[in-house]
Design a protein around this motif. Structure first.
Motif, PDB file in Angstrom:
ATOM      1  N   LEU A   1       0.988  -1.434  -0.041  1.00  0.00           N
ATOM      2  CA  LEU A   1      -0.089  -0.201   0.090  1.00  0.00           C
ATOM      3  C   LEU A   1       0.867   1.041  -0.380  1.00  0.00           C
ATOM      4  O   LEU A   1       0.240   2.268  -0.551  1.00  0.00           O
ATOM      5  CB  LEU A   1      -1.269  -0.144   1.267  1.00  0.00           C
ATOM      6  CG  LEU A   1      -2.230  -1.248   0.829  1.00  0.00           C
ATOM      7  CD1 LEU A   1      -2.801  -1.185   2.390  1.00  0.00           C
ATOM      8  CD2 LEU A   1      -3.073  -0.263   0.304  1.00  0.00           C
ATOM      9  N   LEU A   2       1.921   1.173   0.786  1.00  0.00           N
ATOM     10  CA  LEU A   2       2.581   2.212   1.265  1.00  0.00           C
ATOM     11  C   LEU A   2       3.466   2.241  -0.435  1.00  0.00           C
ATOM     12  O   LEU A   2       3.601   3.977  -1.305  1.00  0.00           O
ATOM     13  CB  LEU A   2       3.838   2.306   1.795  1.00  0.00           C
ATOM     14  CG  LEU A   2       4.872   3.640   2.074  1.00  0.00           C
ATOM     15  CD1 LEU A   2       4.072   4.657   2.317  1.00  0.00           C
ATOM     16  CD2 LEU A   2       5.644   3.166   3.233  1.00  0.00           C
ATOM     17  N   GLU A   3       3.560   1.690  -1.371  1.00  0.00           N
ATOM     18  CA  GLU A   3       4.723   1.702  -1.877  1.00  0.00           C
ATOM     19  C   GLU A   3       3.458   2.355  -3.775  1.00  0.00           C
ATOM     20  O   GLU A   3       4.134   3.008  -3.977  1.00  0.00           O
ATOM     21  CB  GLU A   3       5.413   0.357  -2.575  1.00  0.00           C
ATOM     22  CG  GLU A   3       6.098   0.095  -3.816  1.00  0.00           C
ATOM     23  CD  GLU A   3       6.939  -0.999  -4.466  1.00  0.00           C
ATOM     24  OE1 GLU A   3       6.755  -1.591  -5.722  1.00  0.00           O
ATOM     25  OE2 GLU A   3       7.720  -1.371  -3.730  1.00  0.00           O
ATOM     26  N   CYS A   4       2.233   1.696  -3.877  1.00  0.00           N
ATOM     27  CA  CYS A   4       1.291   1.964  -4.205  1.00  0.00           C
ATOM     28  C   CYS A   4       1.455   3.835  -4.337  1.00  0.00           C
ATOM     29  O   CYS A   4       1.572   4.125  -5.217  1.00  0.00           O
ATOM     30  CB  CYS A   4       0.428   1.391  -4.692  1.00  0.00           C
ATOM     31  SG  CYS A   4       0.669  -0.872  -5.220  1.00  0.00           S
ATOM     32  N   SER A   5       0.909   4.332  -3.235  1.00  0.00           N
ATOM     33  CA  SER A   5       1.058   5.320  -3.076  1.00  0.00           C
ATOM     34  C   SER A   5       2.449   6.407  -3.692  1.00  0.00           C
ATOM     35  O   SER A   5       1.914   7.393  -3.630  1.00  0.00           O
ATOM     36  CB  SER A   5       0.539   5.931  -1.699  1.00  0.00           C
ATOM     37  OG  SER A   5       1.903   5.545  -0.968  1.00  0.00           O
ATOM     38  N   LEU A   6       3.502   5.567  -3.355  1.00  0.00           N
ATOM     39  CA  LEU A   6       4.498   6.555  -3.926  1.00  0.00           C
ATOM     40  C   LEU A   6       5.056   6.375  -5.423  1.00  0.00           C
ATOM     41  O   LEU A   6       5.187   7.250  -5.586  1.00  0.00           O
ATOM     42  CB  LEU A   6       5.750   5.791  -2.815  1.00  0.00           C
ATOM     43  CG  LEU A   6       6.088   6.036  -1.176  1.00  0.00           C
ATOM     44  CD1 LEU A   6       7.017   5.115  -0.885  1.00  0.00           C
ATOM     45  CD2 LEU A   6       6.309   7.616  -1.047  1.00  0.00           C
ATOM     46  N   ARG A   7       3.756   5.423  -5.895  1.00  0.00           N
ATOM     47  CA  ARG A   7       4.158   5.151  -7.599  1.00  0.00           C
ATOM     48  C   ARG A   7       3.430   6.088  -7.993  1.00  0.00           C
ATOM     49  O   ARG A   7       3.896   6.545  -9.168  1.00  0.00           O
ATOM     50  CB  ARG A   7       4.483   3.404  -7.724  1.00  0.00           C
ATOM     51  CG  ARG A   7       5.859   3.699  -7.245  1.00  0.00           C
ATOM     52  CD  ARG A   7       5.986   1.466  -7.465  1.00  0.00           C
ATOM     53  NE  ARG A   7       5.141   1.345  -9.138  1.00  0.00           N
ATOM     54  CZ  ARG A   7       5.835   0.139  -9.670  1.00  0.00           C
ATOM     55  NH1 ARG A   7       5.825  -1.042  -8.623  1.00  0.00           N
ATOM     56  NH2 ARG A   7       5.575  -0.268 -10.447  1.00  0.00           N
ATOM     57  N   PHE A   8       2.608   5.393  -7.699  1.00  0.00           N
ATOM     58  CA  PHE A   8       0.942   6.303  -8.559  1.00  0.00           C
ATOM     59  C   PHE A   8       0.359   7.124  -7.740  1.00  0.00           C
ATOM     60  O   PHE A   8      -0.903   7.664  -8.821  1.00  0.00           O
ATOM     61  CB  PHE A   8       0.528   4.629  -8.736  1.00  0.00           C
ATOM     62  CG  PHE A   8       1.150   3.966  -9.020  1.00  0.00           C
ATOM     63  CD1 PHE A   8       1.064   3.600 -10.488  1.00  0.00           C
ATOM     64  CD2 PHE A   8       1.536   2.348  -8.584  1.00  0.00           C
ATOM     65  CE1 PHE A   8       1.927   2.955 -10.983  1.00  0.00           C
ATOM     66  CE2 PHE A   8       1.909   1.586  -8.888  1.00  0.00           C
ATOM     67  CZ  PHE A   8       2.435   1.923 -10.389  1.00  0.00           C
ATOM     68  N   PHE A   9       0.427   7.828  -7.105  1.00  0.00           N
ATOM     69  CA  PHE A   9      -0.202   8.944  -6.335  1.00  0.00           C
ATOM     70  C   PHE A   9       0.791  10.145  -6.376  1.00  0.00           C
ATOM     71  O   PHE A   9       0.316  11.622  -6.594  1.00  0.00           O
ATOM     72  CB  PHE A   9      -0.940   8.579  -4.701  1.00  0.00           C
ATOM     73  CG  PHE A   9      -2.139   9.893  -4.176  1.00  0.00           C
ATOM     74  CD1 PHE A   9      -2.341  10.461  -4.756  1.00  0.00           C
ATOM     75  CD2 PHE A   9      -1.378  10.185  -3.249  1.00  0.00           C
ATOM     76  CE1 PHE A   9      -3.560  11.211  -3.919  1.00  0.00           C
ATOM     77  CE2 PHE A   9      -1.450  11.509  -2.242  1.00  0.00           C
ATOM     78  CZ  PHE A   9      -2.358  11.388  -2.971  1.00  0.00           C
ATOM     79  N   LEU A  10       1.878   9.938  -6.067  1.00  0.00           N
ATOM     80  CA  LEU A  10       2.800  10.794  -5.330  1.00  0.00           C
ATOM     81  C   LEU A  10       3.524  11.437  -6.361  1.00  0.00           C
ATOM     82  O   LEU A  10       4.500  12.624  -6.599  1.00  0.00           O
ATOM     83  CB  LEU A  10       3.755  10.736  -4.205  1.00  0.00           C
ATOM     84  CG  LEU A  10       3.284  10.688  -2.452  1.00  0.00           C
ATOM     85  CD1 LEU A  10       3.984  10.417  -1.010  1.00  0.00           C
ATOM     86  CD2 LEU A  10       2.073  11.430  -2.333  1.00  0.00           C
TER      87      LEU A  10
END
Length: 371
Positions: free
Chosen positions: A258-267
């Motif tokens: 979840l943290l990785e996905c937020s970094l790659r595709f949200f931030l």
């Protein structure tokens, strides 16, 4: 009556204030800048008289959402110090509710409440800030998850373990959006999408739903670990908020993915080169992929973003391997990512085309591993 310095629901907040302190006369609420998906409102709250200046996190939402979060928080509160609900109130007429959590470690006046998201966006290009972020992520998992992320290997069905993360109730929003890119017909064929060789995520999830694999099951997980749910306290350390997805006995890798996905595709900035991001996503199909990211961009401006992304993801994956323990397989990480990222495509805040293409790449890899 309690004097409320904000336009938030006065009845809900006033009741919580009286639960915390029957002599409370004034409440000051300040908007807590963060991104949520359930329609909730979050505030930093100050209850005058008797609370000695300690701020709290106040959350207002639909009653069903509040009830679910209260149950989740109570289930995991023995594992997370900030999951202890201090006060709550249900308004059955308005069908609204409120929860109040402690805001541990924050300055008494509540000034400059920052999130991990704020820190990630700050001072891009600064190697000092990059190192600070690495330290923050390591502290997050070493201290905030020390009790929760004790694991043992167990056999579980992929679909049953991760199905909630498809976020497809009452409708499959992600599937409908994927149809615009992958076509309305679900196919088992390999194909090209936006320059990448992929498999249809809708087919792969159906195909792997009943596949049983060994995975690392934690005592508890936070369950919604994106960068806005991590506050930075007065000492510069990370603190968790929002336990609506908290769960006992669950796959430990969900928190890391979840943290990785937020970094790659949200931030990750929208203006990044799309083909370059495809290369980044291909590299990240390998466990040590984060170490390759700085080699992908020669331009100095782009290099700073890739360097930061690589550094934060490197630590995140290191901590994931450590939490999973013996028997960890990186394909287990990618299988978890398949379900989690699929569900996140339901939200407009995630970069759809980049995420949908990466999801297809992950689908191809995971299908080849487990079939």
């Amino acid at each position: 009556d309690v004097q409320l310095y904000h336009d938030a629901d006065p009845a809900l907040i006033s009741h919580c204030a009286r639960v915390l302190n029957k002599d409370c006369k004034k409440v000051d609420l300040r908007n807590l800048s963060r991104h949520g998906y359930s329609g909730s409102q979050l505030y930093v709250a100050f209850f005058a008289n008797g609370t000695k200046g300690q701020p709290y996190v106040a959350k207002l939402n639909r009653l069903t959402e509040i009830d679910d979060e209260l149950a989740a928080a109570e289930a995991v509160q023995i594992f997370f110090s900030t999951a202890h609900v201090q006060a709550s109130h249900r308004d059955t007429t308005a069908k609204r509710g409120a929860l109040v959590y402690p805001l541990i470690g924050t300055k008494p006046d509540g000034t400059e409440v920052r999130t991990l998201e704020d820190e990630i966006k700050s001072k891009v290009g600064s190697s000092v800030q990059d190192k600070r972020l690495s330290k923050l992520v390591r502290q997050l998992f070493e201290y905030q998850f020390a009790n929760a992320h004790k694991t043992e290997r167990k056999q579980r069905l992929l679909g049953r373990e991760h199905g909630r993360y498809l976020r497809n109730r009452p409708r499959d929003n992600a599937g409908e959006r994927l149809a615009a890119l992958y076509g309305s017909d679900v196919t088992d064929k390999t194909r090209k999408v936006l320059g990448a060789t992929v498999r249809d995520p809708r087919y792969v999830i159906r195909r792997l739903h009943s596949v049983k694999v060994e995975m690392s099951i934690a005592e508890a997980i936070h369950g919604d670990l994106h960068s806005s749910n991590v506050l930075i306290d007065a000492n510069g350390g990370p603190q968790l908020i929002d336990f609506a997805w908290g769960q006992k006995s669950s796959h430990v890798l969900k928190d890391f993915v979840l943290l990785e996905c937020s970094l790659r595709f949200f931030l990750f900035p929208d203006h990044m080169d799309f083909e370059l991001q495809r290369k980044m996503d291909a590299a990240l199909l390998r466990e040590n992929g984060p170490e390759e990211l700085t080699k992908l961009a020669d331009d100095a401006h782009l290099h700073a973003y890739y360097r930061r992304m690589g550094e934060v993801l490197r630590v995140t994956r290191q901590m994931a391997r450590q939490a999973a323990g013996e028997g960890f397989d990186f394909d287990e990480y990618l299988a978890c990512q398949l379900w989690v990222l699929y569900g996140l495509l339901s939200y407009d805040t995630y970069r759809f085309h980049a995420a949908a293409r990466a999801l297809g790449m992950v689908s191809k890899r995971v299908l080849s591993r487990y079939v």
